[in-house]
Every structure is written in structure tokens, then in C-alpha cells.
Motif scaffolding. Structure first.
Motif, PDB file in Angstrom:
ATOM      1  N   LEU A   1       7.908  12.785   1.578  1.00 37.75           N
ATOM      2  CA  LEU A   1       8.717  11.901   0.731  1.00 37.75           C
ATOM      3  C   LEU A   1       7.860  11.112  -0.256  1.00 37.75           C
ATOM      4  CD1 LEU A   1      11.557  10.766   0.153  1.00 37.75           C
ATOM      5  CD2 LEU A   1      11.165   9.061   1.935  1.00 37.75           C
ATOM      6  N   PHE A   2       6.681  10.729   0.165  1.00 39.48           N
ATOM      7  CA  PHE A   2       5.871   9.815  -0.651  1.00 39.48           C
ATOM      8  C   PHE A   2       4.513  10.387  -1.011  1.00 39.48           C
ATOM      9  CE2 PHE A   2       8.691   6.682   1.566  1.00 39.48           C
ATOM     10  CZ  PHE A   2       9.331   6.218   0.429  1.00 39.48           C
ATOM     11  N   LYS A   3       4.432  11.683  -1.189  1.00 42.85           N
ATOM     12  CA  LYS A   3       3.127  12.296  -1.442  1.00 42.85           C
ATOM     13  C   LYS A   3       2.441  11.658  -2.662  1.00 42.85           C
ATOM     14  CE  LYS A   3       2.708  16.736  -0.563  1.00 42.85           C
ATOM     15  NZ  LYS A   3       2.591  18.218  -0.691  1.00 42.85           N
ATOM     16  N   ASN A   4       3.193  11.418  -3.710  1.00 47.86           N
ATOM     17  CA  ASN A   4       2.579  10.829  -4.921  1.00 47.86           C
ATOM     18  C   ASN A   4       2.033   9.439  -4.664  1.00 47.86           C
ATOM     19  OD1 ASN A   4       2.630  12.819  -6.830  1.00 47.86           O
ATOM     20  ND2 ASN A   4       4.805  12.457  -7.305  1.00 47.86           N
ATOM     21  N   GLU A   5       2.850   8.614  -4.027  1.00 46.20           N
ATOM     22  CA  GLU A   5       2.414   7.252  -3.729  1.00 46.20           C
ATOM     23  C   GLU A   5       1.193   7.258  -2.809  1.00 46.20           C
ATOM     24  OE1 GLU A   5       5.362   8.455  -3.693  1.00 46.20           O
ATOM     25  OE2 GLU A   5       6.779   7.122  -4.711  1.00 46.20           O
TER      26      GLU A   5
ATOM     27  N   PHE B   1     -12.934  18.758  14.736  1.00 45.65           N
ATOM     28  CA  PHE B   1     -13.119  20.009  13.995  1.00 45.65           C
ATOM     29  C   PHE B   1     -12.859  19.844  12.494  1.00 45.65           C
ATOM     30  CE2 PHE B   1     -11.574  21.936  18.195  1.00 45.65           C
ATOM     31  CZ  PHE B   1     -12.863  22.178  18.634  1.00 45.65           C
ATOM     32  N   HIS B   2     -12.586  18.651  12.029  1.00 46.57           N
ATOM     33  CA  HIS B   2     -12.273  18.440  10.604  1.00 46.57           C
ATOM     34  C   HIS B   2     -13.585  18.498   9.805  1.00 46.57           C
ATOM     35  CE1 HIS B   2     -10.784  16.638   6.910  1.00 46.57           C
ATOM     36  NE2 HIS B   2      -9.552  16.645   7.407  1.00 46.57           N
ATOM     37  N   PRO B   3     -13.644  19.377   8.821  1.00 43.30           N
ATOM     38  CA  PRO B   3     -14.930  19.612   8.143  1.00 43.30           C
ATOM     39  C   PRO B   3     -15.382  18.486   7.208  1.00 43.30           C
ATOM     40  CG  PRO B   3     -13.186  20.886   7.089  1.00 43.30           C
ATOM     41  CD  PRO B   3     -12.570  20.245   8.299  1.00 43.30           C
ATOM     42  N   GLU B   4     -14.504  17.544   6.886  1.00 42.36           N
ATOM     43  CA  GLU B   4     -14.861  16.536   5.879  1.00 42.36           C
ATOM     44  C   GLU B   4     -15.152  15.167   6.482  1.00 42.36           C
ATOM     45  OE1 GLU B   4     -15.243  17.365   2.844  1.00 42.36           O
ATOM     46  OE2 GLU B   4     -14.106  19.233   2.584  1.00 42.36           O
TER      47      GLU B   4
ATOM     48  N   MET C   1      -4.324  11.284   5.403  1.00 40.15           N
ATOM     49  CA  MET C   1      -5.726  11.077   5.030  1.00 40.15           C
ATOM     50  C   MET C   1      -6.176  12.134   4.023  1.00 40.15           C
ATOM     51  SD  MET C   1      -9.093  11.361   7.510  1.00 40.15           S
ATOM     52  CE  MET C   1      -8.899  13.138   7.735  1.00 40.15           C
ATOM     53  N   ASN C   2      -5.810  13.383   4.297  1.00 39.83           N
ATOM     54  CA  ASN C   2      -6.182  14.467   3.378  1.00 39.83           C
ATOM     55  C   ASN C   2      -5.639  14.221   1.972  1.00 39.83           C
ATOM     56  OD1 ASN C   2      -7.470  15.823   5.464  1.00 39.83           O
ATOM     57  ND2 ASN C   2      -5.763  17.220   5.878  1.00 39.83           N
ATOM     58  N   ILE C   3      -4.403  13.756   1.907  1.00 45.01           N
ATOM     59  CA  ILE C   3      -3.774  13.492   0.599  1.00 45.01           C
ATOM     60  C   ILE C   3      -4.557  12.405  -0.137  1.00 45.01           C
ATOM     61  CG2 ILE C   3      -1.700  12.574  -0.531  1.00 45.01           C
ATOM     62  CD1 ILE C   3      -1.133  15.283   0.610  1.00 45.01           C
ATOM     63  N   VAL C   4      -4.837  11.315   0.546  1.00 43.13           N
ATOM     64  CA  VAL C   4      -5.558  10.213  -0.099  1.00 43.13           C
ATOM     65  C   VAL C   4      -6.933  10.690  -0.575  1.00 43.13           C
ATOM     66  CG1 VAL C   4      -6.593   7.930   0.231  1.00 43.13           C
ATOM     67  CG2 VAL C   4      -4.400   8.472   1.324  1.00 43.13           C
ATOM     68  N   MET C   5      -7.603  11.469   0.272  1.00 42.77           N
ATOM     69  CA  MET C   5      -8.976  11.873  -0.030  1.00 42.77           C
ATOM     70  C   MET C   5      -9.036  13.052  -1.001  1.00 42.77           C
ATOM     71  SD  MET C   5     -11.001   9.794   1.376  1.00 42.77           S
ATOM     72  CE  MET C   5     -10.728   8.378   2.455  1.00 42.77           C
ATOM     73  N   ASP C   6      -7.863  13.573  -1.341  1.00 46.71           N
ATOM     74  CA  ASP C   6      -7.792  14.710  -2.262  1.00 46.71           C
ATOM     75  C   ASP C   6      -8.423  15.975  -1.650  1.00 46.71           C
ATOM     76  OD1 ASP C   6      -6.807  15.763  -4.581  1.00 46.71           O
ATOM     77  OD2 ASP C   6      -8.627  15.367  -5.741  1.00 46.71           O
ATOM     78  N   TRP C   7      -8.336  16.068  -0.340  1.00 44.12           N
ATOM     79  CA  TRP C   7      -8.732  17.309   0.314  1.00 44.12           C
ATOM     80  C   TRP C   7      -7.479  18.190   0.417  1.00 44.12           C
ATOM     81  CZ3 TRP C   7     -10.834  13.680   4.603  1.00 44.12           C
ATOM     82  CH2 TRP C   7     -12.052  13.103   4.187  1.00 44.12           C
ATOM     83  N   ALA C   8      -7.693  19.470   0.670  1.00 47.51           N
ATOM     84  CA  ALA C   8      -6.522  20.332   0.861  1.00 47.51           C
ATOM     85  C   ALA C   8      -5.650  19.742   1.959  1.00 47.51           C
ATOM     86  CB  ALA C   8      -6.961  21.752   1.232  1.00 47.51           C
ATOM     87  N   GLU C   9      -4.345  19.767   1.737  1.00 43.70           N
ATOM     88  CA  GLU C   9      -3.422  19.071   2.635  1.00 43.70           C
ATOM     89  C   GLU C   9      -3.534  19.553   4.086  1.00 43.70           C
ATOM     90  OE1 GLU C   9       0.429  18.832   0.893  1.00 43.70           O
ATOM     91  OE2 GLU C   9       1.386  18.018   2.691  1.00 43.70           O
TER      92      GLU C   9
END
Lengths: 320, 320, 320, 320
Positions: D116-120, D23-26, D301-309
Motif C-alpha cells: 500500500l505504501f511502497k512509495n512512502e 543469510f541476507h547478503p547486504e 528494509m529492502n525498499i528503504v535501502m533500495d535493494w531488490a525487494e
């Protein structure tokens, strides 16, 4: 975006609607009505709703496009009498008030078994959403009514504790219900008439449904097995079922045995048919709170609104 | 004191016999036989047996007065062929080898449904202990056979996971079975023939038993509901049941609804009858490992040995 | 034969006493007292008691040799004030009224942790039966107090729903509790003082017990794990435990991991000790209604009456 | 649309990814790899996937943008050696191979505890997804490491049977596990090192984590309670937690007691803190297969791809 109000949002089916509609792309929850819990946040009652829905329950009614009634059985009639609803509002009643007698005020309630009345529902303004056992049994048997062969049906069904609502009862006490099985309303369950009304529509003989409901030691789900004398060949029967449900995205005719958990937290119904000598058994499984209540209500709303039938109903199964 | 040997003591029914006989005042456990686990203490496999029974499993057979066979189905015949047993030894087989064909070697196996064959059992030297579902269904229906009215019987039954034995299977995996219900062996369960053999003894018409077994999400217990067309008055029926079981200390005819857990960890069978129009439903509940297997085996031993029928079977119910 | 009365026989611990004493060879149940259910048969409330005990609950008190008080906590004091009991009657209180303050009227209540106070209990006329968590935690830790090394104890325990009694509460609703875990009374459970009172008896330092109780999704049983810093060698510790409990027929020190179900429906406590670096963990398991309540009460009665300690307590484990 | 491959799609975490990504739209599922079940439809293994995903398992690898490794622990390393992956492919490993040693081939695995590591993670090409217990414990404790006050931590955690994977084991046999509690890997669970690595990052003293894991009698979920000595005021602590998680959409700091089921079938973590004297207890709850495995993998995956979390993670809670 259509606006939605839920009357009785603090109950099981009402809160389950909130869980569904919080993510539905076409609607906006306008108000959640509860007489007894007005002033509380619904997430205080159901902490799984924290961050999903932070609305406060209210005893004030607002104008909306769509109104769901999630009241105890036989209270919808009174509520509508005391709280007149404009005629262009779509009213979907999850109680049993209008399933057998479908006219009230100026409204004509269409019986909301989506797979049977999809055409009628498209133009409905009032919908009587089916009972949970009634949904599971009808979906299991409807294709056979076309054959006009149904006569005596022997059905056993088992239901989870959410079927009994959120009130505290001795039969929903954990110490009693855990690891326990029991029968209730043997042969006299209120859903029998609801089932027979549909089955008799296209069946020429008078059908008898002998239904024994059991209380199960689980929370969600319904599983039924119906035993019927039938001459047809199994392949032929299966083909009729597949034909009957060819446009029904939420019904699966399985050639392999089914288990109840495969449909939990989904709006689906799984059906499996077996035959031995002249006897067939049809098994069906649904989630009593979804296809058996709030999920089917959303499905019906989608039909009326001409949205894709599965909008807001693409649910991740619990699976385990 | 009589000496007892158990063949297959490492399985569910074998170990349950150990739990019963450890406290039985008239017998002494002589040896516990297991091919696969010889050399291990049985309490290593079943730690609930610590301090109750510290015997070591053996693959050596000793002479005893009473021998219980707790082998997988269809292995008793081979075992007896390979391990001849003296003719004066009481052999009680918990497998299904001798339930339908009751002659083997020089032995004539009496079917061990105590309440039906108590007289025959008194002088038995060989007993074929009934199956668990077969016990629950027969006890529910036997009093009706006297009426010669039984014709079509529609039964649904649900069983705990111990009914499937101790081997690891996908259907006994906790992640699958928890909160789940499913049907198996629909209309073809092996106990149907066992039931019909007894029911047809005193019934003049040919009876059909349509039996749908379900897997339940609990460990111990069986609950069945049988639907039957019947003209008799409910009071009359109840009276016939009470009469039939007046000398049966382990069968209760309940005027109030029953639940499965009320008989768990006991050797009892609870029966409740309901009627609506011309249809009756008979519910029955047993503990599948006790009245449905090892408990009934001890009861039969007591009958043969002329001990009080409930010796060693005064068990504290689990209740909760 | 000694005569027994049970005050509050309609509750969980009271009815569990009935289940035990119905088969106890040295006592006779004289009366079952219940204010709220007087006039009902106890088997109507607990149908597992059908045929085991057909007594009717009464609100009349009779003279007996032994009186068990199974009242809600803090009601025993009032009851004894309003219903004076002759001084030679053995009174065993299962509530928490006399566990910490043990003098009342002319009675001196001995704390009934059998394994700790067996000598004192032999001549007791009044016994304060321990709490369920208190029993499980004390049995796990008592042997260490002799070492005077206990200082900080970190314990988590989990309890079945019967620990919360038979009243209907949101946390004993099946729909909520099934498959659920939650903490309650974190660090403030009323059993902490009860445990510390015993542990400090022979410990020179002040002990702190940090106890987190959890609600489990099962009906019977308690499992606890206590983490403690300790220098002793594991073998040495195990030896001390075995020594401490060498005369305790109901306590098992297991070298292998234990699981809760191995003691369900028994009066036993299973203990297992593990060590890693300087830290030990002691696990214990009991049936909260038996060793944690009614079973220990019977054990204590046996001690006072000079009957074999396990009289009436040779219970078949549920095992599965 | 990004293309996705799942290695080990036939296991619990692999199939749970399918449930989410269907169901993931991306993203588009490109291939589902399984050595042992190649050729079977995944919906034959997991019938809840019927109509959701009708893909056939394959042992052929295709080029994709994103690759999830859902192999048994310590098999990812071998797999990557035998099946070289282009460097621009995002690899997310759900096993434990790269959690402690994070360099392999030319890849530098970022530890995927999102909060903890969202930026990284934003620029990561390789992610080591955390363990389930490790996630629940770290989320419960991370805000305290900033205070540099953590020293001795005493944690008990309980996990559902899906934590043990789909293989048949004696401890996942329904007859054993139902209604049962047991401890395993006491003080030696493999997640301890994983937790300490993170906690020690910003803590100046050496922290000791004494962790006792329990097996629970439920299928999904983890609940942990950590006991810690701490001087801070409770309000102050709660404020620090709220600050720490102010940008974390899936973490809830609850002022009211939490229960495990409130997060089941969601990607959320619920945390509740209590204090008594100088001791605090932090409780946390997650769904072990979602925030504890596949859900967090999608979040990363969402974070890396810059999709909404929360893309693809707006899941209807099971609630009951």
C-alpha cells in the motif's frame, strides 16, 4: 551455470529439488520430466511453487549437465535402460536402485552419504543418494565404527508421512494418522542393509542392527535413538564424534538434548549422545526430504562440481 | 452405592476419574478435594464436565468408602500423614509413592497392575496404581518372564503431552511440541525400577531394561516397542501371551499390526508380537490416562469391591 | 430389547453407531450390512472395535425393529427401492436424501433435529437425520428465529477430516492436511438449504445465510461462528437461548468462551453468544460424528422408543 | 554492508529476523539485544540457530544503521525514550505502538504495509510494521476500496499459536490446543482499527469490519475469509486485484482455491476470490511470522535501502 533435469519432478523428492534449485546460483533448471503429469505446470500440483517455478512438466528429455532421478524405488534401472544418458552427465539417483549394487551400464555409483565418502564423491559421475532412515542412523553411528566396538545395535526411528510418498494410502489418511503412532517393517526395513554395508566397512566384527521404524503423526522429519553397549567414556565418545565431523558443515554434535524440529527445513543432522552405566544412546534428527533426500542430493552435486558445500542449502529453519 | 472422594481432583488424572465415576453405577462422588482450586466448580476448569459433574472443589475432607489420591508424585505420603484415613477405607494412590516401598503407616500397598496381581487385589485395602509407561511395558513383557528367558530388553516408548501433567512447561508449549519428537530421561526413567520389580519376580536371571522414552506430538496415548533376543517360535510365544491374558478383559493380543489410536479413550491394552531370526519385538499401546492411570484405578476398585471388572469402563473408543 | 440393523456399517457414521449401540442397554445389534466388505469382521476394518463388537459384515438383510441407513448421500432412496422395508420398522437415514424432500414410498420422514422437532419425533416411523454443519448452525440460531429478526447471517464453520468420509482424497492426505486450513464449497454448501428450511419456519422475513466452510487440521469436531445484526440486549438473548433449550439435555448455553474440544466424543452442543454494538456473534461446537451424525441418530431413536433421551449417550468426553 | 541491531531478539519475531538476516547478503547482524536473556547464546534458546547464528544476547546497545524493535506491544515507546536513537538510523518497529499514532519524538512512522505504501516507504526513516491479521485482511480487501463499494465486511480469521508469543499460557498448552478451535477477542481484536484506517483512506463510505478471530491448532499461518456484498462481476474483480498487485512480487491472486500451507515459510500472500449471487468471499493466507511480521519488516528494509525487494526473502516453502 550448469543445466539440470529432474526425472520424476512431480513427486515429493523431485518437487523438493525444484524448491532448492530454483534459488541455487550455479544451476539452471532445464526440464522437469513427468510421465503422468506432462503438460501440467508443476505449480498446479504444488501451489507453493507459484512464482518460484512456473515450468511445465514434460515427457521430453533434453541434454543437460546434471540429471536427478526421483523415481519410485527400482524404476531408475529401467529408466536408464530406456533413456540412455551420455557418460559425462552427472547422474544422481534418489531411488534405492544403486545403493547396494553400485555398477550399472558403464557407471559406478558412489554411495552419496556425503560425510562418509566426500573424497570419492569429488570425482563421481554417478551417485546413489542414501535413504532417509539410512542417513539418520549412519550419521549417528559412523564415528563408533572406527572403534570397532559396535556389535548389537538397537534402533527405533520415527518418520513423517512424506516418507511414504504422495500416493493415497490408508496409513496416510489424515483421519487415521493424526495423533497416531504405529510400527511397520519391524526388523526388516530395507534400509538396514544399506546401513550395515557402511558400518561394516571399518568394523571388524559382524554388526547386527535391530531396527524398529515407526510412523509418526507429523509430515516432515526423522528422529532415531540407537542403544549400544559401549565401554568408552562419554567425553571420549563425544570427542570422537566431533573429530569425525569436524569438516562436516551440516552435522552438529550437541551436548544438550536435541529435538526433531530444530532441523526441519534444513539440510542439517543433529546428534546427541547420552550414557548410563555401560550403555550409550545416540539420538539423531534430520529432515527426511532434505538431508534425507533432496538436500543431500544437492550437497553431493556441490561436492562433485567443486562448489561450496552449502551452496543453495542455506535454508531458513522452520523453527516453529 | 459406595461413596468416593478424590484428592487432587483438579489435575489430569483426578479429572479423568471424575469423567469415569460420573457414570459408574456403583459409586457416588462425595467430594472433590483441591487445595489450590477450592471453591471453583470443576467444570470451570474442565468445561467438558459441564452437565456431567457440577460439583465444587473443596478443601474439606469427608468420610467416604473409597479414596483416590491424585497428587503430584511424592506428595501422597505427606498427605496421608497430615490427613489420617480410617483403616477400612480403600485407598488407591495414583502417584508413585508406594509402588516400590509398599508399606506405610499400617497399610500394605498392593501394586495395582491388575493383570498381574488380580488375586492379591481382591482383598486389598491399599493400592499403588502403576505408572503409565510401566503399565504399557509390563503388559508387553510379563508373559515372557514365565519363560525365564528375559535378559536384555531394549525398549523405546512414546507418550502424549498429558503424561507431563497440566503445568505449563516449555516442552508442553504448543509452538514447540507440535510436529516435534524428542527424547528425555534416556535410560533413567523412574518407571524402569517399577518394571524390573515385577519382571524379576518370576525371572531367575537379572534383567536389564534399557528404556528410551520419547515425547510425542499428541495428547493421549503411549506406544512402546521392546526388542528382545528369544529362541521361542512365534506361534508358541503368541500362545503363551493368549494364555497369560485369557482372563484379562482389557488386554488384546493382536495377530495384526496395532496402532496407538485403536485404544484411545478406552481402558484397553493392545499387544502385537513380531519375530525375525532370533529377535522378537513386542509392541504395546494404551491410553496413558486410562489403562495408564485413572482407568486402571477404577478397574482395581472394581476388583476389590467384587463388581464386574469392566463396570464403568465400557467406554466408546475415540477411533478417529 | 429392540433389534437393530445398520446399512453401510463399514463407513464412519455406521461404525460410530456400532460404537454407541454396543453399549446401549435397550438394543441388540442384529446385523451389519456392507456390500463391499461383506465377510469381513468389522473389527478388522476398525480395530478399536476388537472385543467391543466381533460381528461379521454381511450383505444379507434380516428383519429388525430399527434400521439405520449410513449410505453415501443420495443412495438411501435406491437402497429402499431395492430392499423394501416393512412399514412398522423405524428407519433413520443418516444421508441427505430425505432432509429436504421428506416423502418417499409411504414414508414421511421427520427432520431429526431433536431439539426442534422432539414432539413430532415421538410418533415418527421415518427420520431424516440432519447434516453435521446443519446441526451446529441451526442449534446456534434457532432461538433467534422466534424473534423474527434474523435477516442476513454470516457464518464460518470448520470441520474435521471425518466429515469428508473414509475415501482417500488429496484433501484428506495427511501430508497435505496437517497444519493446513482451506475453504471449500464457499457460499454453496449443501447444508445451507437444510438450515434455511428450519430457520424460515418461524421467521417472517426471508433469511440469507452466507456460509463459508473450512477444512480443519483435526479429525473430529465442528466449530462455527455466526455474525448477525441484532438490537436485543445480550442478557435478553441469553435468556431466550436458555428458555429455548431448557428441556434439551445435550445443549449447553455457556456464559464463558467455549472451545471445540470440550464436546469431542460427546453428543453435546456448546453455544456461546457475544455482543459488540449492534452485532452479535453466536459460536457453536459439536462432535461431527456424534451430535452431527450417529449420536443424534441414537438420540432420535431414544425419543421414538420412549427411552430416556440420553440412553447410551452418557459418553466420557475425550477432554484432552 | 549495513549493520543491524535487533531489540528483543529472544522472542518469536526477533528470532525469526535472525533466521532471515543471517543469510541476507547486504546486512550484518551487529548485536542482539535482550534484557532477560543477556549473556546467553541465542542458539541456546532456539537450537535451530546452531551454526546459523552463534551470537550472544547482550543488554548493551551499539551504533547501527538499522534497528528492529521486536518488543511486546506498547513497550517500544518506552524503549525509545530510555534509549535515544540517532535520527539517521532506520527504525522498524514490529510492535503496535506506532501503527495508529504515527508521530513520536521527531520521528514520523510510515505504516509498513509494503503493497500500500511502497512509495512512502522509499524515503522512510521510521516504519510501523503491520500486525499479522491486519496484513492478511488488508491485502485481501485493499483492491476493493478503490471501488468505494465496501460497506459491511464479515471476516473470520484463524491464526497459529506463534501469534500468541512464546510465553506459557493455558491457551498455548499443547494438551489444550491440539485438535482444538476457539474464538477470542470476538469483534474487538486490536487489528480492526489498523485495518479500517487503511481501508477508509480511499473509501468514501464508513466501513464496518466485523472480525471474528479463531485460535487454530497449528503453529504458523493465518487464513482469512471475508464476506462482502458486491455487484461487480467476478472477472472484473479479479482483474482489479491483478492490476492492484501487478508490482507486488509477494502477492499471488489465484484463480484456484488456496490453502494456508502453500505460503508457510515464505513471505507471500495468496488470495482467492469467489462469488455467488451478489456476495463475494475473499480468502487470504500468509505466514504470520513472515509476511505477517519479520518477513515484511525485511521487505520494508529492502525498499528503504533500495535493494531488490526480495533480497533475503527467497525462502524455500515448507510445502508439506
Amino acid at each position: 551455470m550448469k543445466s539440470v533435469g529432474i526425472i520424476g519432478a512431480n513427486g515429493y523428492t523431485g518437487s523438493e529439488l525444484v524448491r532448492l534449485l530454483a534459488f541455487h546460483p550455479e544451476v539452471e533448471l532445464q526440464f522437469l520430466y513427468s510421465r503422468s503429469n506432462a503438460g501440467m505446470k508443476i505449480s498446479e500440483i504444488y501451489p507453493d511453487l507459484i512464482s518460484l517455478c512456473e515450468m511445465t512438466l514434460t515427457n521430453q528429455i533434453q541434454e543437460v549437465d546434471i540429471l536427478f532421478l526421483c523415481l519410485p524405488h527400482q524404476e531408475s534401472r529401467n529408466w536408464l535402460t530406456e533413456n540412455p544418458v551420455k557418460e559425462d552427465v552427472l547422474v544422481i539417483d534418489l531411488g534405492n536402485d544403486f545403493r547396494l549394487e553400485n555398477n550399472f551400464q558403464d557407471r559406478n555409483f558412489i554411495y552419496g552419504l556425503t560425510e562418509l565418502f566426500k573424497n570419492e564423491l569429488k570425482s563421481a559421475k554417478s551417485i546413489a543418494n542414501p535413504g532417509c532412515f539410512a542417513t539418520a542412523i549412519q550419521l549417528a553411528l559412523l564415528p563408533l565404527t572406527k572403534e570397532k566396538l559396535l556389535k548389537d545395535i538397537y534402533t527405533t526411528g520415527i518418520t513423517g508421512s512424506t516418507g511414504a510418498g504422495q500416493s493415497l494410502q490408508s496409513t496416510t489418511h489424515f483421519s487415521w494418522r493424526n495423533d497416531n503412532i504405529s510400527a511397520y517393517k519391524t526388523l526388516t526395513h530395507q534400509h538396514v542393509d544399506e546401513v550395515l554395508k557402511s558400518l561394516n566397512l571399518s568394523n571388524e566384527k559382524e554388526i547386527e542392527l535391530h531396527f524398529v521404524p515407526w510412523r509418526g503423526d507429523f509430515v516432515r522429519g526423522i528422529f532415531t535413538s540407537s542403544i549400544i553397549k559401549c565401554d568408552l567414556d562419554l567425553n571420549e565418545i563425544q570427542k570422537k564424534y566431533c573429530d569425525f565431523y569436524k569438516d562436516a558443515p551440516f552435522v552438529t554434535i550437541s551436548e544438550k538434548p536435541i529435538d526433531m524440529k530444530q532441523v526441519i527445513n534444513t539440510n542439517r543432522c543433529a546428534i546427541h549422545i547420552e550414557k548410563n552405566n555401560e550403555t550409550i544412546v545416540v539420538h539423531s534428527a534430520i529432515d527426511n526430504l532434505l538431508k534425507g533426500a533432496s538436500g543431500q542430493a544437492v550437497q553431493n552435486m556441490n561436492i562433485v562440481m567443486d562448489w561450496a558445500e552449502n551452496t543453495g542449502l542455506q535454508l531458513k529453519p522452520i523453527a516453529f
